[in-house]
Motif scaffolding. Structure first.
Motif: not given
Lengths: 321, 222
Positions: A170, A173, A181-182, A238-239, A246, B185, B188, B190-191, B194-195, B198-199, B204, B216-221
């Motif tokens: 976990r 990942l 990301k980015r 992960i893709g 992607v 974005e 992101n 599209k990816i 799939n998450l 994968v998880y 947790p 996990r759809e959030d970003e850190l920036i």
């Protein structure tokens, strides 16, 4: 005795090599990734990176404008002595770092954390780091320089035995997705995982797993080697690919190193050694002969030993019997 | 998918910018300048006079500090150039763009679509990302001449404002458009589909952390 002039001269050559020449193992690893990458944008990025390695070598120019935070790993055979002693050695490595920063040129990344003072030479308080290890027998010194990028892709978490392998996966990942990301982690990367130790040693182990093992190497514990292979595959499923586009190329290789930890804990650290995996290695012998190579060969059986003593080496306990 | 390649001026006109599509590859001709923390602090927070005439000399702001050195005779040796992560400059960019008329912002990682809509689109500007973030040697080949370095005594080599004349410098990738769409974005999203798979089978951590997101759809920036 190893002459100090040879140490400094070799150290300067290593600084250049690390910044300019992608190590062969990573280069081959990325070429293998390029063949299986299915994402068109991610594939374009990887191809551009491969072109960039050629351009850097042809132009004798740093492969990336962010030339990381240069540091040194030093390993010595047990019989090694250095002209001028360890203080002269450290001065030579600091000089080599400063001189090469101007000569290559490297970006003078190192600044004071609060006052942002920049000496424009990558030298300052605690910089470059110099870490040491020793091996039984021999009169030689290995100089390894690593110029790892410094900002993204690394994390630490205190896990516990009850978290198990599922908990480790976990966090693995989470870190890949968050920094992937980015493309902040500048993947595809060599992922190093440190398990156990104390918090500081866990970070050190993970960083060394990323930076001081070559692509394709395996942990000698077969069950850990299996985990390494499984984690590599998991990361690439992960893709996500280069720059967070992607794709299916996050991980060029996954290396896991372990250290004995507190009985109640299971510390974990993650490190990503990026598309410009800068490392260079040389061994200097007492007769001033220098052998350059790309494998740091850091994690020997001796470094991973579990025993009190070591075969053929008498401990003080034994000597007084 | 075919990759579309275009050449662009560092003082591009509105039509040229409007023609750019997410994912296009761009090569630049003309003058650009570098700007990171030190430049914004000096120009905006400390209100120092800009050392260049912007945007007439250049409308291209590169979030970069090069691997460079200043020789004793005052000339420059610049090798590799690579972008640094742009999201850290978000607090200064709106004012910067207003003041300098920058049309092309180049960096690492891009901004979010909210930022594009809020101050890129109204300024007629788009974001270009460097490719792979590590193609420093390739970008270095696009340097025709280092024209100047400003504020180096105050800011140091890494934070100074470098002015570079470029000739077919690239590749860069178009990461935003004039509708405020964000390439990262789009990828992101599209990816993210799939998450969950994968998880599957992971667990947790038993000890939680004070965190800012578990989504996990959030970003850190920011």
């Amino acid at each position: 005795m190893i002459p100090i002039a040879v140490i400094q001269e070799t150290a300067e050559a290593l600084m250049d090599k690390a910044a300019i020449e992608i190590p062969e193992d990573y280069h081959n690893g990325l070429k293998a990734v390029a063949k299986v990458e299915t994402g068109s944008l991610s594939g374009y990025v990887i191809k551009a990176m491969l072109d960039n390695y050629d351009a850097a070598k042809e132009d004798r120019c740093a492969m990336c404008g962010d030339t990381g935070t240069p540091r040194w790993y030093v390993k010595m055979g047990n019989e090694t002595t250095i002209e001028g002693g360890p203080v002269a050695l450290e001065a030579a490595l600091r000089s080599a770092t400063a001189n090469s920063t101007k000569r290559v040129p490297l970006r003078p990344n190192r600044v004071h954390p609060l006052w942002r003072t920049d000496h424009n030479n990558n030298v300052g308080i605690g910089a470059p780091e110099i870490e040491y290890a020793y091996e039984p027998g021999g009169e030689w010194i290995d100089l390894i320089t690593v110029h790892k990028g410094g900002l993204f892709g690394t994390d630490y978490r205190m896990l516990f035995p009850s978290d198990g392998i599922e908990g480790i996966k976990r966090f693995y990942l989470d870190t890949l997705v968050a920094f992937g990301k980015r493309g902040l982690a500048c993947q595809p990367a060599i992922i190093g995982i440190g398990l156990g130790g104390c918090k500081d040693t866990c970070m050190v182990l993970g960083k060394r797993a990323a930076c001081l093992r070559v692509v394709g190497s395996k942990n000698p514990d077969p069950k850990i080697a299996e985990l390494e292979a499984e984690f590599k595959q998991l990361g690439n499923s992960i893709g996500m690919g280069a720059m967070g586009f992607v794709g299916n190329s996050m991980v060029v290789d996954c290396h896991i190193e372990v250290g004995y930890c507190h009985t109640g804990g299971m510390q974990m650290s993650m490190h990503a050694f990026c598309l410009s995996s800068r490392r260079a290695v040389a061994r200097i012998f007492a007769d001033s002969r220098v052998e350059y190579r790309t494998d740091p060969d850091w994690f020997t059986d001796y470094q991973r030993r579990e025993t009190v003593g070591w075969e053929g080496v008498e401990t003080a306990d034994e000597a007084t019997v | 998918m075919d990759i579309n390649e275009v050449e662009l001026s560092t003082t591009p006109d509105a039509e040229a910018i409007a023609a750019l599509q997410l994912g296009d590859i761009v090569y630049l001709n003309g003058l650009l300048y570098t700007a990171r923390e030190g430049v914004y602090t000096r120009a905006l927070d400390e209100k120092a006079n800009l050392p260049m005439d912007l945007p007439s000399e250049s409308a291209t702001n590169f979030h970069c500090s090069p691997a460079a050195t200043i020789r004793e005779d005052g000339s420059f040796d610049m090798g590799a150039v690579t972008a640094t992560a742009s999201f850290r400059f978000a607090k200064w960019l709106p004012e910067w763009m207003e003041k300098t008329g920058a049309k092309l912002i180049i960096g690492k990682g891009g901004m979010n679509s909210a930022a594009y809509k809020e101050y890129f689109v109204p300024n007629g500007a788009v974001y270009l990302s460097t490719v792979g973030y590590g193609t420093g040697a390739l970008l270095g080949r696009g340097i025709e001449k280092v024209e100047a370095v400003h504020w180096e005594p105050e800011l140091g080599i890494a934070q100074a404002m470098w002015v570079i004349r470029c000739k077919r410098m690239g590749p860069f990738i178009v990461a935003s458009d004039l509708d405020g769409n964000c390439l990262f974005e789009r990828e992101n999203a599209k990816i993210a589909k799939n998450l969950e798979r994968v998880y599957e089978g992971t667990r947790p951590a038993v000890l939680k952390r004070f965190g800012e997101t578990d989504d996990r759809e959030d970003e850190l920036i920011g």
